[in-house]
Design an enzyme around this catalytic site. Structure first.
Site, PDB file in Angstrom:
ATOM      1  N   CYS A  37       0.740  -1.110   0.135  1.00  0.00           N
ATOM      2  CA  CYS A  37       0.010  -0.071  -0.146  1.00  0.00           C
ATOM      3  C   CYS A  37       0.736   1.417  -0.003  1.00  0.00           C
ATOM      4  CB  CYS A  37      -0.864   0.137   1.274  1.00  0.00           C
ATOM      5  SG  CYS A  37      -1.885  -1.425   1.155  1.00  0.00           S
ATOM      6  N   HIS A  65      -2.815   7.219   3.860  1.00  0.00           N
ATOM      7  CA  HIS A  65      -3.262   6.138   3.082  1.00  0.00           C
ATOM      8  C   HIS A  65      -4.662   5.749   4.020  1.00  0.00           C
ATOM      9  CE1 HIS A  65      -3.804   2.178   1.955  1.00  0.00           C
ATOM     10  NE2 HIS A  65      -3.611   1.427   2.703  1.00  0.00           N
ATOM     11  N   ASN A 116     -10.248   0.498   1.441  1.00  0.00           N
ATOM     12  CA  ASN A 116      -8.931   0.608   1.234  1.00  0.00           C
ATOM     13  C   ASN A 116      -8.451   0.072  -0.193  1.00  0.00           C
ATOM     14  OD1 ASN A 116      -5.936   0.170   1.349  1.00  0.00           O
ATOM     15  ND2 ASN A 116      -5.930  -1.022   3.038  1.00  0.00           N
TER      16      ASN A 116
HETATM   17  O1  UT7 Z   1      -3.357  -1.171   3.808  1.00  0.00           O
HETATM   18  C1  UT7 Z   1      -3.347  -2.435   4.376  1.00  0.00           C
HETATM   19  C2  UT7 Z   1      -3.388  -2.255   5.927  1.00  0.00           C
HETATM   20  N1  UT7 Z   1      -4.424  -2.929   6.778  1.00  0.00           N
HETATM   21  C3  UT7 Z   1      -4.951  -2.520   7.958  1.00  0.00           C
HETATM   22  O2  UT7 Z   1      -4.879  -1.197   7.990  1.00  0.00           O
HETATM   23  C4  UT7 Z   1      -5.797  -2.962   8.778  1.00  0.00           C
HETATM   24  C5  UT7 Z   1      -5.536  -2.784  10.112  1.00  0.00           C
HETATM   25  N2  UT7 Z   1      -6.301  -3.356  10.879  1.00  0.00           N
HETATM   26  C6  UT7 Z   1      -7.589  -2.987  11.171  1.00  0.00           C
HETATM   27  O3  UT7 Z   1      -8.064  -2.011  10.427  1.00  0.00           O
HETATM   28  C7  UT7 Z   1      -8.473  -3.751  12.141  1.00  0.00           C
HETATM   29  O4  UT7 Z   1      -7.602  -4.488  12.863  1.00  0.00           O
HETATM   30  C8  UT7 Z   1      -9.688  -4.627  11.682  1.00  0.00           C
HETATM   31  C9  UT7 Z   1     -10.808  -3.702  10.999  1.00  0.00           C
HETATM   32  C10 UT7 Z   1      -9.242  -5.359  10.493  1.00  0.00           C
HETATM   33  C11 UT7 Z   1     -10.282  -5.502  12.761  1.00  0.00           C
HETATM   34  O5  UT7 Z   1     -10.540  -4.507  13.605  1.00  0.00           O
HETATM   35  P1  UT7 Z   1     -10.183  -4.552  15.179  1.00  0.00           P
HETATM   36  O6  UT7 Z   1     -11.183  -3.675  15.859  1.00  0.00           O
HETATM   37  O7  UT7 Z   1      -8.978  -4.717  15.202  1.00  0.00           O
HETATM   38  O8  UT7 Z   1     -11.007  -5.998  15.646  1.00  0.00           O
HETATM   39  P2  UT7 Z   1     -10.336  -7.476  16.083  1.00  0.00           P
HETATM   40  O9  UT7 Z   1      -9.444  -7.995  14.783  1.00  0.00           O
HETATM   41  O10 UT7 Z   1      -9.799  -7.148  17.115  1.00  0.00           O
HETATM   42  O11 UT7 Z   1     -11.735  -8.452  16.331  1.00  0.00           O
HETATM   43  C12 UT7 Z   1     -12.638  -8.198  17.400  1.00  0.00           C
HETATM   44  C13 UT7 Z   1     -13.585  -9.029  17.159  1.00  0.00           C
HETATM   45  C14 UT7 Z   1     -13.078 -10.604  16.857  1.00  0.00           C
HETATM   46  O12 UT7 Z   1     -14.058 -11.314  17.573  1.00  0.00           O
HETATM   47  P3  UT7 Z   1     -13.832 -12.007  19.115  1.00  0.00           P
HETATM   48  O13 UT7 Z   1     -12.546 -12.824  18.587  1.00  0.00           O
HETATM   49  O14 UT7 Z   1     -13.427 -10.615  19.910  1.00  0.00           O
HETATM   50  O15 UT7 Z   1     -15.063 -12.622  19.256  1.00  0.00           O
HETATM   51  C15 UT7 Z   1     -13.333 -10.826  15.432  1.00  0.00           C
HETATM   52  O16 UT7 Z   1     -13.575 -12.205  15.328  1.00  0.00           O
HETATM   53  O17 UT7 Z   1     -14.497  -8.625  15.722  1.00  0.00           O
HETATM   54  C16 UT7 Z   1     -14.544  -9.828  15.022  1.00  0.00           C
HETATM   55  N3  UT7 Z   1     -14.626  -9.413  13.465  1.00  0.00           N
HETATM   56  C17 UT7 Z   1     -15.978  -9.128  13.005  1.00  0.00           C
HETATM   57  N4  UT7 Z   1     -17.033  -9.120  13.668  1.00  0.00           N
HETATM   58  C18 UT7 Z   1     -17.943  -8.613  12.654  1.00  0.00           C
HETATM   59  C19 UT7 Z   1     -13.619  -9.415  12.666  1.00  0.00           C
HETATM   60  N5  UT7 Z   1     -13.997  -9.154  11.531  1.00  0.00           N
HETATM   61  C20 UT7 Z   1     -15.479  -8.801  11.756  1.00  0.00           C
HETATM   62  C21 UT7 Z   1     -16.471  -8.505  10.909  1.00  0.00           C
HETATM   63  N6  UT7 Z   1     -17.764  -8.296  11.326  1.00  0.00           N
HETATM   64  N7  UT7 Z   1     -16.261  -8.238   9.587  1.00  0.00           N
END
Ligand code: UT7
Length: 333
Positions: free
Chosen positions: A118, A258, A288
């Site tokens: 990216c 970004h 993104n």
């Molecule tokens: O240019 C590329 C760079 N990439 C990025 O910048 C990504 C950076 N990271 C992020 O943007 C975030 O980490 C995400 C949006 C990917 C995830 O958000 P988060 O607040 O970090 O969530 P998490 O991974 O800590 O997950 C929290 C919960 C989990 O459930 P449990 O384990 O707490 O029960 C996930 O399974 O949210 C769950 N989860 C979802 N729930 C509903 C993960 N994805 C989803 C979803 N819908 N799409």
């Protein structure tokens, strides 16, 4: 001989017409519009249908060339080099730049891709600026283009909600002293290689029944770790690029990070103490778009008439590699 200075003299973007909303995603994986909006700031994204990365690159490139012609009398035949930054090339080779070069009718003009995930556009600005300021080339078409949806695992709710397709292009030429790309800071840390990757399809893990079965040709990401890295790295890169340009945060007219997650953008903006009115965020509509996100955001302020000659712009990015980087640009037309 006095140092030459390189800047943007034309800008164009292209987005595929098909829109995929959070409500559409609700029907595909276990997620909700509310979760996606709250955790990412994304409402919808564009997704290619039949088009591919080189199509998007060529269409954005053509628009940038038209803009450069109208605003700065640059002719298509002036183009000396085509660079495409992409994390979703049509093929490993030939490069997407060669495919776009042919579609643009720029016969015999050298063309190559850069792969810095990216951060490809940030890296590309440095390459283009260096080649112009050293006198090797006069006119460079730099494009960030992605049909990244082709590498998205539509069964993985933690990644499929994030990405969208699109392309943005700039024409670069020599500009006056004090304008154009004023400073750049680039960095990489291969120690973070496993945090964000497409594991198979290269020489390390060539395609096999096993790689397909294990879905290893799709994007894999450790979201939480990438999030932490993103906030720190884009803060650091912003500070370093500003220092190199001899500017303060308050001198910046537009901050273009970004577009990966609205929460990342908000956290960095808070750390930098930048006026919220100066932050450009279009993630709500496009998600993104990887290498295309910075030129797409730049185009929004350009077309709206907000961007004026002399404005200072800070662009900053991060991505798989890990890589990160920032550029300070003074708008010159
Ligand atoms: O240019 C590329 C760079 N990439 C990025 O910048 C990504 C950076 N990271 C992020 O943007 C975030 O980490 C995400 C949006 C990917 C995830 O958000 P988060 O607040 O970090 O969530 P998490 O991974 O800590 O997950 C929290 C919960 C989990 O459930 P449990 O384990 O707490 O029960 C996930 O399974 O949210 C769950 N989860 C979802 N729930 C509903 C993960 N994805 C989803 C979803 N819908 N799409």
């Amino acid at each position: 001989m006095a140092k030459r200075h390189a800047g943007i003299v034309g800008l164009g973007t292209y987005l595929p017409s098909r829109i995929l909303t959070n409500f559409d995603l609700e029907k595909m994986v276990s997620t909700s519009n509310q979760w996606i909006l709250e955790r990412t700031g994304i409402a919808e994204r564009r997704i290619v249908d039949k088009e591919t990365t080189s199509d998007l690159a060529a269409k954005a490139g053509l628009r940038a060339l038209n803009d450069a012609k109208v605003k700065n009398k640059v002719r298509k035949k002036d183009v000396d080099l085509v660079i495409v930054a992409t994390a979703s090339p049509d093929m490993i080779f030939p490069s997407t730049a060669c495919l776009a070069q042919e579609k643009l009718g720029l016969k015999n003009v050298p063309a190559f891709d850069i792969l810095a995930a990216c951060s490809g556009f940030s890296y590309g600005l440095v390459i283009a600026e260096s080649l112009i300021s050293s006198g090797i080339y006069r006119t460079i078409l730099l494009i960030g283009a992605e049909a990244i949806s082709r590498f998205v695992d539509w069964q993985d709710r933690s990644t499929c909600i994030l990405f969208g397709d699109g392309a943005g292009a700039v024409v670069m030429q020599e500009t006056e002293e004090g304008y154009g790309v004023l400073s750049s800071y680039l960095a990489a840390d291969g120690g973070g290689k496993d945090l964000l990757k497409i594991p198979a399809g290269g020489a390390f893990k060539p395609a096999s029944f096993d790689t397909v079965e294990r879905r290893l040709h799709y994007i894999k990401m450790n979201g939480r770790e990438v999030f932490k890295f993103a906030v720190q790295s884009i803060f650091d890169a912003s500070v370093k690029a500003l220092e190199l340009a001899g500017l303060k945060v308050s001198d910046i007219d537009f901050f273009i990070p970004h577009q990966a997650n609205k929460r990342i953008i908000d956290s960095v903006a808070k750390k930098l103490k930048i006026d919220s009115k100066k932050i450009i965020c279009n993630i709500y509509n496009y998600g993104n778009t990887s290498t295309a996100s910075i030129p797409l955001a730049l185009e929004e302020i350009y077309r709206s008439g907000k961007l004026q000659r002399g404005d200072f712009i800070l662009t900053v990015s991060f991505g798989g590699g890990l890589v990160w980087g920032a550029n300070v640009i003074r708008w010159s037309y």
